[in-house]
Design an enzyme around this catalytic site. Structure first.
Site, short mmCIF file in Angstrom:
data_model
loop_
_atom_site.label_atom_id
_atom_site.label_comp_id
_atom_site.label_asym_id
_atom_site.label_seq_id
_atom_site.Cartn_x
_atom_site.Cartn_y
_atom_site.Cartn_z
CE LYS A 22 18.34 1.62 -24.22
NZ LYS A 22 17.70 1.33 -25.50
CG ASN A 23 20.25 4.12 -26.54
OD1 ASN A 23 19.85 2.95 -26.46
ND2 ASN A 23 19.45 5.15 -26.36
NE ARG A 93 14.85 1.73 -34.59
CZ ARG A 93 14.16 1.86 -35.70
NH1 ARG A 93 13.19 1.03 -35.99
NH2 ARG A 93 14.44 2.83 -36.54
CB CYS A 117 10.49 1.31 -26.85
SG CYS A 117 11.38 0.88 -25.36
NE ARG A 122 11.95 3.33 -32.46
CZ ARG A 122 12.67 2.98 -31.40
NH1 ARG A 122 12.16 2.18 -30.49
NH2 ARG A 122 13.90 3.42 -31.24
CG ASP A 305 15.94 8.18 -25.18
OD1 ASP A 305 14.90 8.02 -25.85
OD2 ASP A 305 17.05 7.76 -25.55
NE ARG A 398 14.16 -3.31 -24.61
CZ ARG A 398 13.79 -2.36 -25.45
NH1 ARG A 398 12.56 -1.95 -25.47
NH2 ARG A 398 14.63 -1.85 -26.30
N1 EPU Z 1 13.35 7.81 -38.56
C1 EPU Z 1 12.85 7.69 -39.84
N2 EPU Z 1 13.53 6.88 -40.71
C2 EPU Z 1 14.67 6.21 -40.37
C3 EPU Z 1 15.16 6.35 -39.05
C4 EPU Z 1 14.49 7.16 -38.17
O1 EPU Z 1 11.83 8.28 -40.18
O2 EPU Z 1 15.22 5.50 -41.21
C5 EPU Z 1 12.65 8.68 -37.59
C6 EPU Z 1 12.12 7.89 -36.41
O3 EPU Z 1 10.88 7.30 -36.69
C7 EPU Z 1 12.03 8.96 -35.35
C8 EPU Z 1 13.22 9.86 -35.67
O4 EPU Z 1 13.57 9.59 -37.01
O5 EPU Z 1 10.85 9.69 -35.50
C9 EPU Z 1 14.46 9.65 -34.80
O6 EPU Z 1 14.82 8.28 -34.83
P1 EPU Z 1 16.34 7.80 -34.60
O7 EPU Z 1 16.73 7.00 -35.78
O8 EPU Z 1 17.18 8.97 -34.24
O9 EPU Z 1 16.17 6.88 -33.34
P2 EPU Z 1 16.68 5.38 -33.14
O10 EPU Z 1 18.06 5.24 -33.67
O11 EPU Z 1 15.63 4.44 -33.56
C10 EPU Z 1 17.82 5.92 -30.86
C11 EPU Z 1 17.73 5.35 -29.48
C12 EPU Z 1 16.41 5.77 -28.84
C13 EPU Z 1 16.34 7.30 -28.83
C14 EPU Z 1 16.51 7.84 -30.25
C15 EPU Z 1 16.53 9.37 -30.31
C16 EPU Z 1 18.98 3.31 -29.63
C17 EPU Z 1 18.98 1.83 -29.64
N3 EPU Z 1 17.80 3.91 -29.54
O12 EPU Z 1 16.74 5.33 -31.56
O13 EPU Z 1 16.46 5.30 -27.51
O14 EPU Z 1 15.09 7.71 -28.32
O15 EPU Z 1 17.74 7.34 -30.81
O16 EPU Z 1 17.56 9.87 -29.53
O17 EPU Z 1 20.03 3.93 -29.68
C18 EPU Z 1 15.60 4.60 -25.47
O18 EPU Z 1 16.76 4.40 -25.11
O19 EPU Z 1 14.62 4.55 -24.67
C19 EPU Z 1 15.34 4.87 -26.87
C20 EPU Z 1 14.13 4.75 -27.42
#
Ligand code: EPU
Length: 427
Positions: A22-23, A93, A117, A122, A305, A398
């Protein structure tokens, strides 16, 4: 509203094949915008988040051809207005990936603030920081993020924290920028490597993906390709944990075992037997598992995750386990629901829970609060004696392709029912 009705207590047995990640897929589908020719994507999981992603492309003017349920052809050349529809973007997201891809191609983007989610705060400040460094200005008005750039120029981006989405978006904005971009403190998750491999196969010049320094030399043209998405490490991990939690014996096929090492290691510590093959993993467990401490980390550490699913498994392990998740501020929303199944879990702080293993769980009605919480509650239902009803399964859909079919093929007694059916069941 649909629900899962699970009669638990049956060990999972047999073979299951893992779908595309998915991601990785949500990023790669959005990345087709950067292509100057049509692309064919294979091993695309048939899940809700991907449907939304494809719908956004279609509504913006791309031609879409669904070749079969896991293969899609995208011709992005018809997109002329880089504006993402409001309601669609708020659904998930990964809509943030339209910021980087539209900016990279059009030098402008209007994308509603991403949804997804509810795992706590975030923000997207790191994404915006990367766009700004490359030459774009941003504004946020009426819930819509607008980016504008005269020109995108390669530069050095140092992330304040490791962010998967921020790293991928910086790659998208840099791939057609003038000159060299260096991303430091980059995320190393498998989907970063998959995105870079996809773009490189189109003619991009990206080096170092999978390490914490990524170098991107901008190119002018990206050609169309046929590309297969990697298997989903989190879906694979979920079936590994479900096998161990039900004291089952399952061969999980079509995986990259290297992506699963942190999960394999913790499952072995908990007492399960895990055997790795070239493209498969065999999980077998007997008797009671043992307490295991978990601390989530960025890749290659234990993934956030997988935390809810693993904690659920530990709820019947012998002894006291400590689980810490610092990646998001609120990834324990399933804990109250797990208590309904009889788990003995206490919150030590907003990032740590203590799990005192009970001999068994018993069925109850529970509600999925997000995608992985939902998967965890399905595992809880499979472990529990009696009948469990998991509500709000749209969260699960999802990210998991045909989870009920796949579990049934492993011998689980799981049925999809709507309100009317489950009401009749209760009578
Ligand atoms: N963060 C910030 N500022 C930013 C971006 C992130 O403070 O500009 C913080 C976030 O709030 C969080 C941490 O950094 O505390 C990590 O966030 P990250 O950006 O790595 O996560 P994401 O890109 O929003 C993706 C996956 C998530 C997975 C995370 C961590 C996708 C669509 N989502 O999210 O997947 O948990 O990386 O590996 O790729 C899931 O699949 O259930 C899921 C939530």
């Amino acid at each position: 509203m649909e629900k899962f009705l699970i009669r638990g207590g049956i060990p999972l047995r047999g073979e299951v094949t893992i779908s595309g990640a998915k991601n990785a897929a949500v990023a790669i589908v959005a990345a087709t915008i950067l292509s100057d020719e049509p692309c064919v994507l294979e091993n695309v999981p048939e899940i809700r988040d991907i449907n939304v992603c494809i719908k956004i492309l279609y509504e913006m003017g791309a031609s879409i051809k669904i070749i079969d349920k896991n293969t899609v052809r995208v011709d992005p050349r018809g997109i002329s207005d880089p504006v993402v529809p409001y309601e669609l973007a708020r659904a998930f997201r990964a809509s943030s990936y339209f910021l980087g891809t539209l900016l990279g191609r059009f030098h402008r983007a209007d994308v509603p603030m991403p949804g997804g989610c509810d795992l706590g705060d975030r923000p997207i400040d790191q994404h915006l920081k990367a766009f700004n460094i490359l030459g774009a200005s941003h504004s946020i008005d009426g819930g819509v993020v607008s980016l504008r750039a005269e020109q995108l120029v390669g530069s050095q981006i140092y992330f304040d924290l490791v962010t998967v989405g921020g790293t991928i978006n910086a790659i998208f904005a840099a791939v057609k920028a003038d000159g060299l971009t260096v991303i430091e403190n980059a995320a190393k998750e498998p989907q970063i490597v998959d995105v870079a491999n996809f773009l490189n196969s189109m003619g991009a010049d990206i080096m170092g993906a999978g390490t914490d320094v990524i170098k991107i030399r901008g190119v002018k043209y990206l050609k169309g390709v046929t590309y297969g998405i990697i298997p989903d490490p989190i879906e694979a991990g979920t079936y590994m944990v479900a096998a161990a939690a039900t004291k089952g014996d399952v061969l999980i096929k079509g995986v990259i075992p290297k992506h699963l090492e942190s999960i394999t290691d913790k499952l072995r510590k908990a007492g399960a037997s895990v055997e790795e093959f070239d493209e498969a993993i065999h999980v077998h467990a007997e008797g009671r598992l043992m307490k295991t401490n978990i601390k989530t980390q960025v890749h290659p550490g234990f993934p956030t995750d997988m935390q809810p699913q693993f904690s659920t498994m530990l709820s019947t392990a012998e002894g006291v386990s400590v689980v810490t998740d610092n990646i998001f501020t609120n990834r324990f929303r399933y804990v109250n629901e797990l208590r309904r199944l009889g788990a003995n879990i206490t919150s030590e702080s907003s990032t740590t829970v203590i799990i005192e293993g009970v001999p068994e769980l018993s069925g109850a009605t529970v509600k999925a609060t997000d995608l992985r919480a939902g998967a965890a509650l399905v595992i809880g239902g499979l472990m529990a004696n009696g009948t469990t009803v998991v509500e709000d399964i749209f969260h699960i859909e999802r990210g998991y392709e045909n989870i009920d079919d796949k579990l049934r093929s492993l011998g689980a007694d799981i049925r999809r029912v709507n309100d009317y059916d489950s009401g009749r069941m209760a009578v």
